[in-house]
Write a protein that holds these residues in place. Sequence first.
Motif, short mmCIF file in Angstrom:
data_model
loop_
_atom_site.label_atom_id
_atom_site.label_comp_id
_atom_site.label_asym_id
_atom_site.label_seq_id
_atom_site.Cartn_x
_atom_site.Cartn_y
_atom_site.Cartn_z
N ARG A 32 -10.46 -2.88 -5.24
CA ARG A 32 -10.32 -1.12 -4.80
C ARG A 32 -10.40 -1.47 -3.69
O ARG A 32 -11.02 0.10 -2.90
CB ARG A 32 -11.36 -0.53 -5.80
N ALA A 48 -5.44 -3.72 -5.90
CA ALA A 48 -6.57 -3.03 -7.45
C ALA A 48 -7.83 -3.22 -8.14
O ALA A 48 -8.56 -3.12 -7.99
CB ALA A 48 -5.98 -3.12 -8.55
N ASP A 49 -7.98 -5.06 -7.72
CA ASP A 49 -8.88 -5.67 -8.25
C ASP A 49 -9.85 -5.53 -7.57
O ASP A 49 -11.65 -5.61 -8.06
CB ASP A 49 -8.85 -7.16 -7.71
N TRP A 82 -8.26 0.11 -1.77
CA TRP A 82 -6.72 1.56 -1.68
C TRP A 82 -7.36 1.54 -0.55
O TRP A 82 -6.55 2.32 0.27
CB TRP A 82 -6.08 2.38 -3.21
N ARG A 84 -0.53 -6.23 -4.49
CA ARG A 84 -1.17 -5.09 -5.06
C ARG A 84 -1.97 -5.37 -6.46
O ARG A 84 -3.17 -4.69 -6.52
CB ARG A 84 -0.07 -4.18 -5.91
N ASP A 85 -1.79 -6.54 -6.90
CA ASP A 85 -3.04 -6.68 -7.91
C ASP A 85 -4.05 -6.42 -7.42
O ASP A 85 -5.02 -6.57 -7.87
CB ASP A 85 -2.75 -7.73 -8.97
N ARG A 131 0.55 -1.16 -0.11
CA ARG A 131 0.13 0.17 -0.17
C ARG A 131 0.76 1.18 0.62
O ARG A 131 0.24 2.68 0.03
CB ARG A 131 -0.61 -0.15 1.57
#
Length: 277
Positions: free
Chosen positions: A275, A272-273, A277, A268-269, A6
């Motif tokens: 969402r 991102a998938d 964050w 991180r993938d 993150r």
Amino acid sequence: MHAIARRRAVILIGSGVSANAATDAGIHPPTWGYFLENAHSKLNKSVSHIRDAIKRYNYLEACEYLKQEYAAGWPDLVRESFLTPNYKAAEIHHAIFDLDCRIVASLNFDKIYEGYALSASEGTIIVKNYYDDDVRQVVAGSDRYVIKPHGSIDTISKMIFTLEDYGRARVKYSTFYEILTALLHTHTFLCIGCGLSDPDMQLIFEDYKYKLSESPHFITLPSPVSEPQCGLIQKTRGLNVLKYSLKDQHKELTESLKELVAAVALKRDEIADLRSW
């Protein structure tokens, strides 16, 4: 790993990371202790108070004495040791860069890591020294930074290398140390190749630990490190010890960092998938 994924982590690197670099002839940069011992031997005389300070791992004190002995020759000695040999970045530097943390703090005077980072990032990394007026951008900004708590070989007069240098910096540039404290509160630190005898490692982490009684930060140390030692480091510095083998010139540390790079990329993938964050 989650903090790194993150980008809520700071990678703090010491002379143990630089020691992996080498010239085309296979010469490695000196650690702080080796530099002082070598500088002492080049005096061609044994100075008891210098020898004793080095033996006590009081490197700032030893450096103060050596600087006095060398006088006008001191800058040349420093350049010969940390700049002139033209050290090339090693795999460990590549792995640290590939972790893609927003902030890497280098306790080293050399320019090995930031030189590689600037090249690999096509000049998008911003380098900030402890004395820069706008160093607070490191906390407030969104760019990628390399910060230099001890200064750089580029400006020898502002390198924090002696007791006098350190004392002056902590008073004159107290804002920078406030920034480091802010980062300790908001980020997870991963210390790689750092010596526990470094004054910043002592004062900054001890101050944080005793104020908050937390242990969210990490340090890599080569075995053997006993469990009581690990417990004491955690108790007094708030640092959780990650042990690795000394074999094959610390190869396990570099390989572990490469594995961490892969794990962070997957995390991180996933973030991102989702969402998240």
